[in-house]
Write an enzyme that holds these catalytic residues in place. Sequence first.
Site, short mmCIF file in Angstrom:
data_model
loop_
_atom_site.label_atom_id
_atom_site.label_comp_id
_atom_site.label_asym_id
_atom_site.label_seq_id
_atom_site.Cartn_x
_atom_site.Cartn_y
_atom_site.Cartn_z
CE1 TYR A 1 -3.20 -3.10 1.09
CE2 TYR A 1 -4.33 -1.32 -0.21
CZ TYR A 1 -4.27 -2.62 0.39
OH TYR A 1 -5.27 -3.61 -0.03
NE ARG B 1 -2.95 -0.24 -4.54
CZ ARG B 1 -4.02 -0.76 -4.31
NH1 ARG B 1 -4.08 -1.86 -3.72
NH2 ARG B 1 -5.24 -0.30 -4.45
CD GLN C 1 -16.50 -1.52 -7.50
OE1 GLN C 1 -16.35 -2.94 -7.26
NE2 GLN C 1 -16.88 -1.04 -8.68
CB VAL D 1 -8.84 2.93 -2.39
CG1 VAL D 1 -9.82 1.86 -1.93
CG2 VAL D 1 -7.79 2.45 -3.20
CG ASP D 2 -8.22 6.89 -7.01
OD1 ASP D 2 -8.67 6.27 -8.10
OD2 ASP D 2 -9.41 7.70 -6.85
CG HIS E 1 -14.24 -1.47 -2.00
ND1 HIS E 1 -14.19 -1.69 -3.21
CD2 HIS E 1 -15.58 -1.76 -1.19
CE1 HIS E 1 -15.09 -2.72 -3.38
NE2 HIS E 1 -15.89 -2.69 -2.37
CB CYS F 1 -1.69 2.41 17.23
SG CYS F 1 -3.08 3.43 18.05
CB THR G 1 -16.68 -1.26 -12.24
OG1 THR G 1 -16.41 -2.43 -11.08
CG2 THR G 1 -18.05 -1.02 -12.37
N PRO H 1 -14.50 -0.32 -21.92
CG PRO H 1 -12.29 0.77 -22.04
CD PRO H 1 -13.54 0.51 -21.09
C1 BV8 Z 1 -17.48 -9.07 1.84
C2 BV8 Z 1 -9.78 -2.32 -1.39
C3 BV8 Z 1 -18.37 -10.26 3.73
C4 BV8 Z 1 -8.41 -3.02 -1.80
C5 BV8 Z 1 -11.47 -4.04 -2.89
C6 BV8 Z 1 -16.00 -16.17 -2.87
C7 BV8 Z 1 -14.85 -16.27 -2.00
C8 BV8 Z 1 -14.37 -15.61 -1.19
C9 BV8 Z 1 -14.92 -14.00 -1.11
C10 BV8 Z 1 -16.19 -14.10 -1.96
C11 BV8 Z 1 -16.55 -14.93 -2.91
N1 BV8 Z 1 -17.51 -14.55 -3.50
C12 BV8 Z 1 -17.86 -13.13 -3.00
C13 BV8 Z 1 -17.05 -13.30 -2.15
C14 BV8 Z 1 -16.88 -11.59 -1.47
C15 BV8 Z 1 -15.81 -10.84 -2.03
C16 BV8 Z 1 -15.84 -10.85 -3.50
O1 BV8 Z 1 -16.48 -10.03 -4.11
N2 BV8 Z 1 -14.97 -11.53 -4.38
C17 BV8 Z 1 -14.72 -11.47 -5.69
C18 BV8 Z 1 -13.13 -11.49 -6.19
C19 BV8 Z 1 -15.56 -12.74 -6.34
N3 BV8 Z 1 -16.05 -9.41 -1.50
C20 BV8 Z 1 -15.49 -9.24 -0.40
O2 BV8 Z 1 -14.88 -9.94 0.26
C21 BV8 Z 1 -16.25 -7.99 0.32
N4 BV8 Z 1 -16.58 -8.27 1.66
O3 BV8 Z 1 -18.04 -9.60 1.24
O4 BV8 Z 1 -17.57 -9.22 3.26
C22 BV8 Z 1 -18.60 -10.20 5.04
C23 BV8 Z 1 -19.84 -10.12 5.48
C24 BV8 Z 1 -19.84 -10.10 6.83
C25 BV8 Z 1 -18.93 -10.11 7.67
C26 BV8 Z 1 -17.62 -10.56 7.21
C27 BV8 Z 1 -17.43 -10.18 5.66
C28 BV8 Z 1 -15.08 -6.74 0.38
C29 BV8 Z 1 -14.76 -6.32 -1.28
C30 BV8 Z 1 -13.85 -5.23 -1.27
C31 BV8 Z 1 -12.71 -5.71 -1.50
N5 BV8 Z 1 -11.43 -4.72 -1.54
N6 BV8 Z 1 -10.56 -2.81 -2.78
C32 BV8 Z 1 -7.32 -2.55 -2.53
O5 BV8 Z 1 -7.77 -1.50 -3.54
O6 BV8 Z 1 -6.50 -2.57 -2.25
S1 BV8 Z 1 -12.01 -4.66 -4.11
C33 BV8 Z 1 -11.08 -4.06 -5.23
O7 BV8 Z 1 -11.38 -4.92 -6.63
C34 BV8 Z 1 -11.52 -2.66 -5.96
O8 BV8 Z 1 -11.90 -1.85 -5.06
C35 BV8 Z 1 -12.86 -3.12 -6.90
O9 BV8 Z 1 -13.85 -3.03 -5.92
C36 BV8 Z 1 -12.72 -4.38 -7.17
C37 BV8 Z 1 -12.80 -4.76 -8.67
O10 BV8 Z 1 -12.00 -3.83 -9.08
P1 BV8 Z 1 -12.54 -2.66 -10.25
O11 BV8 Z 1 -12.64 -1.34 -9.63
O12 BV8 Z 1 -13.65 -3.40 -11.06
O13 BV8 Z 1 -11.22 -2.81 -11.28
P2 BV8 Z 1 -10.78 -4.13 -12.12
O14 BV8 Z 1 -9.46 -3.80 -12.36
O15 BV8 Z 1 -11.50 -5.23 -11.65
O16 BV8 Z 1 -11.59 -3.75 -13.56
C38 BV8 Z 1 -11.38 -2.44 -14.15
C39 BV8 Z 1 -12.45 -2.09 -15.35
O17 BV8 Z 1 -12.37 -0.90 -15.81
C40 BV8 Z 1 -12.24 -3.28 -16.47
O18 BV8 Z 1 -13.38 -3.72 -16.55
C41 BV8 Z 1 -11.66 -2.52 -17.19
O19 BV8 Z 1 -12.24 -2.88 -18.67
C42 BV8 Z 1 -12.23 -1.01 -17.31
N7 BV8 Z 1 -11.43 0.08 -17.86
C43 BV8 Z 1 -10.16 0.09 -17.83
N8 BV8 Z 1 -9.75 1.39 -18.82
C44 BV8 Z 1 -11.16 2.21 -18.69
C45 BV8 Z 1 -11.94 1.35 -18.28
N9 BV8 Z 1 -13.34 1.70 -18.10
C46 BV8 Z 1 -13.55 2.78 -18.46
N10 BV8 Z 1 -12.49 3.64 -18.94
C47 BV8 Z 1 -11.02 3.40 -18.83
N11 BV8 Z 1 -10.44 4.29 -19.60
#
Ligand code: BV8
Length: 248
Positions: free
Chosen positions: A71, A74, A105, A107-108, A123, A151, A192, A218
């Site tokens: 982090y 980043r 979503q 964090v920037d 997030h 801390c 997203t 895209p």
């Molecule tokens: C929760 C902070 C429950 C960190 C992030 C199976 C097993 C285990 C867990 C799970 C499971 N199924 C579901 C889950 C839950 C899990 C989840 O969803 N996992 C996924 C992988 C399946 N979710 C969680 O764990 C969440 N918590 O469910 O808790 C709970 C309930 C009770 C008690 C306790 C717990 C927490 C999720 C948050 C995680 N933290 N971020 C950090 O940043 O370091 S997530 C992180 O990835 C991002 O914040 C974002 O949310 C996520 C996806 O990223 P995107 O933003 O979409 O980015 P990505 O790179 O994926 O895509 C970019 C897109 O942009 C692409 O589509 C691309 O085409 C497009 N793009 C590119 N250029 C452009 C563009 N678009 C437009 N213009 C451009 N120029």
Amino acid sequence: MPDPVAIPPELVERLRSAKSVAVLTGAGISAESGVPTFRDALTGHWARFNPEELATPEAFRKNPRQVWSWYADRRASLEGVEPNPGHFALAEIESRIPRFTLATQNVDGLHQRAGNRNVLELHGNITRTKCSTEGRIVPAWPVSDEIPPRCPHCRAFLRPDIVWFGEELPWDKLAAARDAALGCDLFLAVGTSAVVLPAAGLVDEALSAKACVVEINPNPTPYTGRVSFAFAQPSGVFLPALVRAAFP
Ligand code: BV8
């Protein structure tokens, strides 16, 4: 000269007449600011890790130094990064619409810097640090060679104020985002991959509320075939064109 990006007149009218707009953004909206998207955030020496394994409380417990350093790298890479025209377009839209909610979503912090006011950071924010035990935000701590730093109140390790995989989202922000998605006329899903829950579920909520749902990405996502409009365009190009068409 005609705008290089043609906006369907129906969408222009939808935005102009909207009483309530809700937006969900992901890393893609910051890509044109030079911020790597989440799945390619592992550039350089981080390339050998899976972000979904690094961004977890387990990874922090096992190797707090490694997670803190990822982090810190980043955060450092955000130095000098500016909002791009896509961010500014969303700030312009907020200024034109009676009720506007931006759930991100990311964090920037770039939406706030672009001028958006009603931003829900689902997030967390990479520039904020909190105590890993008390959860309180720690704005400053004594200089130390120890990584992570500790801390100043309870000596537990400090950690980024970020929601990791397996951690709950801030319930008040998620509830507000859900209310906005369920009550909007127009929903924009911008930059997203829409695979991370519960944030991606906001698109389902907007679809269930029969809102006009627009995807700007895209690349296809699991929602591309279900939304009212899908534009395979960079958000930094499409959103300014949408604003020019709706608010000339
Ligand atoms: C929760 C902070 C429950 C960190 C992030 C199976 C097993 C285990 C867990 C799970 C499971 N199924 C579901 C889950 C839950 C899990 C989840 O969803 N996992 C996924 C992988 C399946 N979710 C969680 O764990 C969440 N918590 O469910 O808790 C709970 C309930 C009770 C008690 C306790 C717990 C927490 C999720 C948050 C995680 N933290 N971020 C950090 O940043 O370091 S997530 C992180 O990835 C991002 O914040 C974002 O949310 C996520 C996806 O990223 P995107 O933003 O979409 O980015 P990505 O790179 O994926 O895509 C970019 C897109 O942009 C692409 O589509 C691309 O085409 C497009 N793009 C590119 N250029 C452009 C563009 N678009 C437009 N213009 C451009 N120029």
